[in-house]
Motif scaffolding. Structure first.
Motif, PDB file in Angstrom:
ATOM      1  N   PRO A 152       0.826  -1.217   0.000  1.00 15.28           N
ATOM      2  CA  PRO A 152       0.000   0.000   0.000  1.00 15.28           C
ATOM      3  C   PRO A 152       0.858   1.264   0.000  1.00 15.28           C
ATOM      4  O   PRO A 152       1.952   1.307   0.555  1.00 15.28           O
ATOM      5  CB  PRO A 152      -0.806  -0.126   1.301  1.00 15.28           C
ATOM      6  N   ASP A 153       0.331   2.306  -0.634  1.00 16.94           N
ATOM      7  CA  ASP A 153       0.961   3.612  -0.612  1.00 16.94           C
ATOM      8  C   ASP A 153      -0.136   4.670  -0.738  1.00 16.94           C
ATOM      9  O   ASP A 153      -1.329   4.346  -0.828  1.00 16.94           O
ATOM     10  CB  ASP A 153       2.012   3.761  -1.720  1.00 16.94           C
ATOM     11  N   LEU A 154       0.266   5.935  -0.714  1.00 17.87           N
ATOM     12  CA  LEU A 154      -0.719   7.024  -0.748  1.00 17.87           C
ATOM     13  C   LEU A 154      -1.484   7.045  -2.054  1.00 17.87           C
ATOM     14  O   LEU A 154      -2.667   7.420  -2.081  1.00 17.87           O
ATOM     15  CB  LEU A 154      -0.015   8.362  -0.517  1.00 17.87           C
ATOM     16  N   ARG A 155      -0.827   6.670  -3.143  1.00 18.07           N
ATOM     17  CA  ARG A 155      -1.541   6.636  -4.417  1.00 18.07           C
ATOM     18  C   ARG A 155      -2.661   5.608  -4.393  1.00 18.07           C
ATOM     19  O   ARG A 155      -3.755   5.835  -4.930  1.00 18.07           O
ATOM     20  CB  ARG A 155      -0.557   6.317  -5.542  1.00 18.07           C
ATOM     21  N   GLY A 156      -2.411   4.476  -3.768  1.00 19.40           N
ATOM     22  CA  GLY A 156      -3.462   3.472  -3.650  1.00 19.40           C
ATOM     23  C   GLY A 156      -4.629   3.957  -2.808  1.00 19.40           C
ATOM     24  O   GLY A 156      -5.788   3.670  -3.108  1.00 19.40           O
TER      25      GLY A 156
ATOM     26  N   LEU B 154      -6.505   0.907   3.717  1.00 24.28           N
ATOM     27  CA  LEU B 154      -5.147   1.165   3.240  1.00 24.28           C
ATOM     28  C   LEU B 154      -4.486   2.285   4.035  1.00 24.28           C
ATOM     29  O   LEU B 154      -3.286   2.225   4.328  1.00 24.28           O
ATOM     30  CB  LEU B 154      -5.186   1.536   1.751  1.00 24.28           C
ATOM     31  N   ALA B 155      -5.273   3.303   4.410  1.00 24.46           N
ATOM     32  CA  ALA B 155      -4.716   4.391   5.223  1.00 24.46           C
ATOM     33  C   ALA B 155      -4.279   3.889   6.591  1.00 24.46           C
ATOM     34  O   ALA B 155      -3.256   4.333   7.131  1.00 24.46           O
ATOM     35  CB  ALA B 155      -5.753   5.502   5.374  1.00 24.46           C
ATOM     36  N   ARG B 156      -5.015   2.955   7.149  1.00 18.82           N
ATOM     37  CA  ARG B 156      -4.626   2.397   8.445  1.00 18.82           C
ATOM     38  C   ARG B 156      -3.367   1.550   8.333  1.00 18.82           C
ATOM     39  O   ARG B 156      -2.527   1.533   9.245  1.00 18.82           O
ATOM     40  CB  ARG B 156      -5.778   1.571   9.008  1.00 18.82           C
ATOM     41  N   LEU B 157      -3.231   0.843   7.216  1.00 21.98           N
ATOM     42  CA  LEU B 157      -2.003   0.080   7.019  1.00 21.98           C
ATOM     43  C   LEU B 157      -0.784   0.994   6.934  1.00 21.98           C
ATOM     44  O   LEU B 157       0.332   0.592   7.283  1.00 21.98           O
ATOM     45  CB  LEU B 157      -2.117  -0.764   5.741  1.00 21.98           C
TER      46      LEU B 157
ATOM     47  N   ARG C 171       4.630   9.209   8.951  1.00 23.31           N
ATOM     48  CA  ARG C 171       5.290   7.939   8.679  1.00 23.31           C
ATOM     49  C   ARG C 171       4.938   7.428   7.292  1.00 23.31           C
ATOM     50  O   ARG C 171       5.692   6.713   6.671  1.00 23.31           O
ATOM     51  CB  ARG C 171       4.860   6.922   9.740  1.00 23.31           C
ATOM     52  N   SER C 172       3.759   7.825   6.807  1.00 19.90           N
ATOM     53  CA  SER C 172       3.304   7.319   5.515  1.00 19.90           C
ATOM     54  C   SER C 172       4.160   7.803   4.373  1.00 19.90           C
ATOM     55  O   SER C 172       4.197   7.192   3.317  1.00 19.90           O
ATOM     56  CB  SER C 172       1.853   7.743   5.278  1.00 19.90           C
ATOM     57  N   CYS C 173       4.842   8.925   4.527  1.00 20.12           N
ATOM     58  CA  CYS C 173       5.631   9.443   3.426  1.00 20.12           C
ATOM     59  C   CYS C 173       6.780   8.510   3.085  1.00 20.12           C
ATOM     60  O   CYS C 173       7.336   8.561   1.989  1.00 20.12           O
ATOM     61  CB  CYS C 173       6.153  10.835   3.758  1.00 20.12           C
ATOM     62  N   GLU C 174       7.178   7.657   4.037  1.00 22.38           N
ATOM     63  CA  GLU C 174       8.222   6.695   3.748  1.00 22.38           C
ATOM     64  C   GLU C 174       7.706   5.595   2.832  1.00 22.38           C
ATOM     65  O   GLU C 174       8.461   4.920   2.169  1.00 22.38           O
ATOM     66  CB  GLU C 174       8.739   6.076   5.055  1.00 22.38           C
ATOM     67  N   ASN C 175       6.392   5.404   2.816  1.00 25.66           N
ATOM     68  CA  ASN C 175       5.808   4.339   2.020  1.00 25.66           C
ATOM     69  C   ASN C 175       5.342   4.906   0.681  1.00 25.66           C
ATOM     70  O   ASN C 175       4.158   5.019   0.419  1.00 25.66           O
ATOM     71  CB  ASN C 175       4.611   3.706   2.765  1.00 25.66           C
ATOM     72  N   GLY C 176       6.242   5.307  -0.152  1.00 19.59           N
ATOM     73  CA  GLY C 176       5.856   5.795  -1.466  1.00 19.59           C
ATOM     74  C   GLY C 176       5.571   7.268  -1.471  1.00 19.59           C
ATOM     75  O   GLY C 176       4.507   7.685  -1.890  1.00 19.59           O
ATOM     76  N   SER C 177       6.455   8.105  -0.970  1.00 20.20           N
ATOM     77  CA  SER C 177       6.239   9.543  -0.992  1.00 20.20           C
ATOM     78  C   SER C 177       6.280  10.029  -2.425  1.00 20.20           C
ATOM     79  O   SER C 177       7.099   9.609  -3.223  1.00 20.20           O
ATOM     80  CB  SER C 177       7.313  10.251  -0.159  1.00 20.20           C
ATOM     81  N   CYS C 178       5.368  10.929  -2.763  1.00 22.39           N
ATOM     82  CA  CYS C 178       5.247  11.435  -4.115  1.00 22.39           C
ATOM     83  C   CYS C 178       5.070  12.936  -4.056  1.00 22.39           C
ATOM     84  O   CYS C 178       4.310  13.438  -3.228  1.00 22.39           O
ATOM     85  CB  CYS C 178       4.066  10.789  -4.840  1.00 22.39           C
TER      86      CYS C 178
ATOM     87  N   GLU D 221       3.517  14.829  -6.052  1.00 20.46           N
ATOM     88  CA  GLU D 221       2.219  15.345  -6.467  1.00 20.46           C
ATOM     89  C   GLU D 221       1.143  15.153  -5.403  1.00 20.46           C
ATOM     90  O   GLU D 221       0.033  15.652  -5.557  1.00 20.46           O
ATOM     91  CB  GLU D 221       1.775  14.664  -7.772  1.00 20.46           C
ATOM     92  N   LEU D 222       1.422  14.436  -4.302  1.00 22.57           N
ATOM     93  CA  LEU D 222       0.415  14.120  -3.307  1.00 22.57           C
ATOM     94  C   LEU D 222       0.564  14.988  -2.067  1.00 22.57           C
ATOM     95  O   LEU D 222       1.670  15.385  -1.698  1.00 22.57           O
ATOM     96  CB  LEU D 222       0.496  12.647  -2.903  1.00 22.57           C
ATOM     97  N   ALA D 223      -0.573  15.276  -1.434  1.00 20.91           N
ATOM     98  CA  ALA D 223      -0.542  15.966  -0.148  1.00 20.91           C
ATOM     99  C   ALA D 223      -0.013  15.016   0.917  1.00 20.91           C
ATOM    100  O   ALA D 223       0.102  13.803   0.710  1.00 20.91           O
ATOM    101  CB  ALA D 223      -1.949  16.456   0.215  1.00 20.91           C
ATOM    102  N   ASN D 224       0.316  15.573   2.103  1.00 23.08           N
ATOM    103  CA  ASN D 224       0.827  14.697   3.153  1.00 23.08           C
ATOM    104  C   ASN D 224      -0.285  13.807   3.707  1.00 23.08           C
ATOM    105  O   ASN D 224      -1.470  14.032   3.472  1.00 23.08           O
ATOM    106  CB  ASN D 224       1.490  15.514   4.268  1.00 23.08           C
ATOM    107  N   GLY D 225       0.128  12.780   4.443  1.00 26.64           N
ATOM    108  CA  GLY D 225      -0.816  11.781   4.901  1.00 26.64           C
ATOM    109  C   GLY D 225      -1.909  12.316   5.797  1.00 26.64           C
ATOM    110  O   GLY D 225      -3.031  11.819   5.785  1.00 26.64           O
TER     111      GLY D 225
END
Length: 496
Positions: free
Chosen positions: A181-185, A215-218, A228-235, A237-241
């Protein structure tokens, strides 16, 4: 032989084959058509030629080499066919660019979670970036549905929102978005929820918002820690978690209240940490909207469906209504869509609180608190009408079906009260009354109700019934004390 109508085919539900069918006739305003050509059933090739070959003429043996070559040939044909299919179904970049630019212009204040320029740069890079393509197609499908954009033409092909959504699901199925999982997902599931909510696929919309939350909880977006989520596929074009999680929290709460569904995010978000770590006008608008739901949570009322009973006292409801009544108007530097969203949500919540008070028998015509009387829905409708008349119907289109449901709830509640208590519609000459507020609300939202035949038919019928029952102000004017010019002036005022 019975066949299914076009709408039942698209929704993949059983149809009785009548004209109109039972499903279409149950929703006024929908046309039941049988324009889709009937497809031939059965296999696409004939087996008779093979069956008619005499037994003695058939090959008696099949060597291992022949079998291997046949399997390789079959695999090559399937692979080439699959590649052609994938190539034909891929959405052209120019189509995605056009829709994403529309998102940046009109939808970014509502969903301030993706930077369009950075996303387009990812799509323009050589090679396939599957994750960027999937979230781009999900965003495009949601934007087209939300803004009622017509199908996009590219060369000889037409791309509608349902085509782009289907392509998004096809490509996404080939990825490991659940195991990795990542923020894009997360955002892909969110935009698929928006699309299905817009086309009124309630089950699919519910499943996709719950998938986005899972997915957000994962990714631990629900924890009050550093991002912490930015480590999992930081992009880029995306806002922070935190902002993405706040958008999910607000979306699920609003959807749950409207349709009487249970929520999965039971704890209240902390807006203070988000305010300290973020900036920007669009983010501030989202935080202001979330503050209304936080107020609801503070009362312990939402466990979180208006169709379920929960322990609440009369004083709790009165205190909560005072908080909403004293909530200041949104700042003028916010976008028009964000201001309209905040005001409509506030009036909608006030109406829901009054419905709770009425269902518990707290109302009284002699109460000194207007909130505990049958006059309160007229007050909310008047405030809503005075606010939204500053906006156009086009300003509310980016807010989607959610805002339509909220304004419909305000107008429908007032219509029910006026039909049950006709004395409320009586007023002195020259003054606007509750029936005028109802009529004004219906005229404002009627263009948006054209896409929802059931709601349009219901509110139109109730509004017409209220206006017919209400005494006209014309007979309340004293003709003996007015000149002809004054009569004409008064008639013009009544017609405005």
């Amino acid at each position: 032989m019975k066949r299914a109508c076009d709408r039942c085919i698209n929704r993949k539900v059983r149809c009785d084959g009548s004209l109109p069918c039972v499903r279409c006739s149950s929703r006024p305003g929908l046309s039941c058509t049988y324009l889709t050509p009937t497809r031939k059933r059965g296999p696409k090739f004939s087996r008779l030629r093979h069956l008619r070959v005499p037994f003695q003429d058939r090959p008696t043996q099949c060597t291992e080499k022949d079998e291997r070559s046949r399997l390789v040939e079959c695999h090559d044909v399937r692979t080439s066919t699959l590649q052609i299919k994938e190539h034909d179904s891929r959405i052209p970049l120019v189509v995605l660019e056009t829709i994403i630019e529309a998102y940046e212009t009109r939808m970014f204040p509502v969903w301030p979670v993706i930077g369009s320029e950075s996303l387009l740069q990812q799509l323009r890079k050589p090679g396939d970036c599957i994750d960027a393509y999937v979230v781009a197609t999900a965003l495009s499908a949601a934007t087209m549905a939300q803004l009622h954009l017509p199908p996009m033409r590219y060369q000889s092909q037409m791309f509608a929102s349902e085509d782009i959504e289907r392509e998004c699901r096809r490509v996404r199925a080939t990825s490991e978005y659940r195991e990795q999982p990542d923020l894009r997902g997360v955002l892909t599931s969110f935009f698929l929820h928006v699309y299905h909510a817009k086309v009124d696929n309630q089950n699919s919309a519910l499943l996709y918002i719950q998938e986005a939350i899972a997915l957000a909880r994962l990714l631990h977006l629900d924890e009050d820690e550093d991002e912490r989520s930015c480590e999992n596929g930081s992009c880029d074009e995306l806002a922070n978690g935190k902002i993405i999680y706040l958008l999910l929290w607000v979306t699920e709460r609003g959807y749950a209240i409207q349709y009487g569904l249970p929520i999965s995010l039971h704890h209240t978000v902390s807006l203070s940490s988000i305010k300290l770590s973020t900036s920007g006008t669009c983010i501030q608008g989202l935080i202001n909207l979330a503050s209304l739901f936080v107020t609801f949570d503070s009362s312990s009322i939402p466990q979180f469906s208006r169709y379920k009973e929960f322990p609440v006292s009369k004083d709790q409801l009165v205190g909560l209504e005072k908080i909403f009544a004293n909530t200041p108007a949104p700042l003028k530097h916010l976008s028009v869509a964000q201001q309209a969203d905040f005001l409509a949500t506030k009036n909608w919540m006030q109406t829901l609180l009054w419905q709770q008070a009425m269902s518990r028998g707290f109302l009284s015509s002699s109460s000194e608190c207007e909130f505990m009387t049958f006059r309160y829905p007229a007050r909310v409708a008047r405030e809503s009408l005075m606010r939204i008349r500053l906006f156009s119907t086009g300003d509310l289109i980016p807010l989607g079906r959610d805002q339509l449901v909220k304004l419909f709830e305000v107008a429908n509640t007032l219509a029910d009260v006026l039909l049950c208590n006709t004395q409320l519609a009586k007023h002195s000459s020259g003054q606007l009354g509750p029936q005028d507020f109802l009529h004004g609300l219906y005229q404002f939202i009627s263009p948006m109700l054209e896409l929802d035949g059931a709601c349009d038919s219901m509110l139109r019928q109730k509004t017409a019934e209220v206006l017919v029952r209400t005494p006209t102000r014309f007979w309340q004017l004293e003709s003996g004390t007015m000149s002809d010019n004054e009569w004409m002036t008064g008639t013009k005022l009544l017609n405005q």
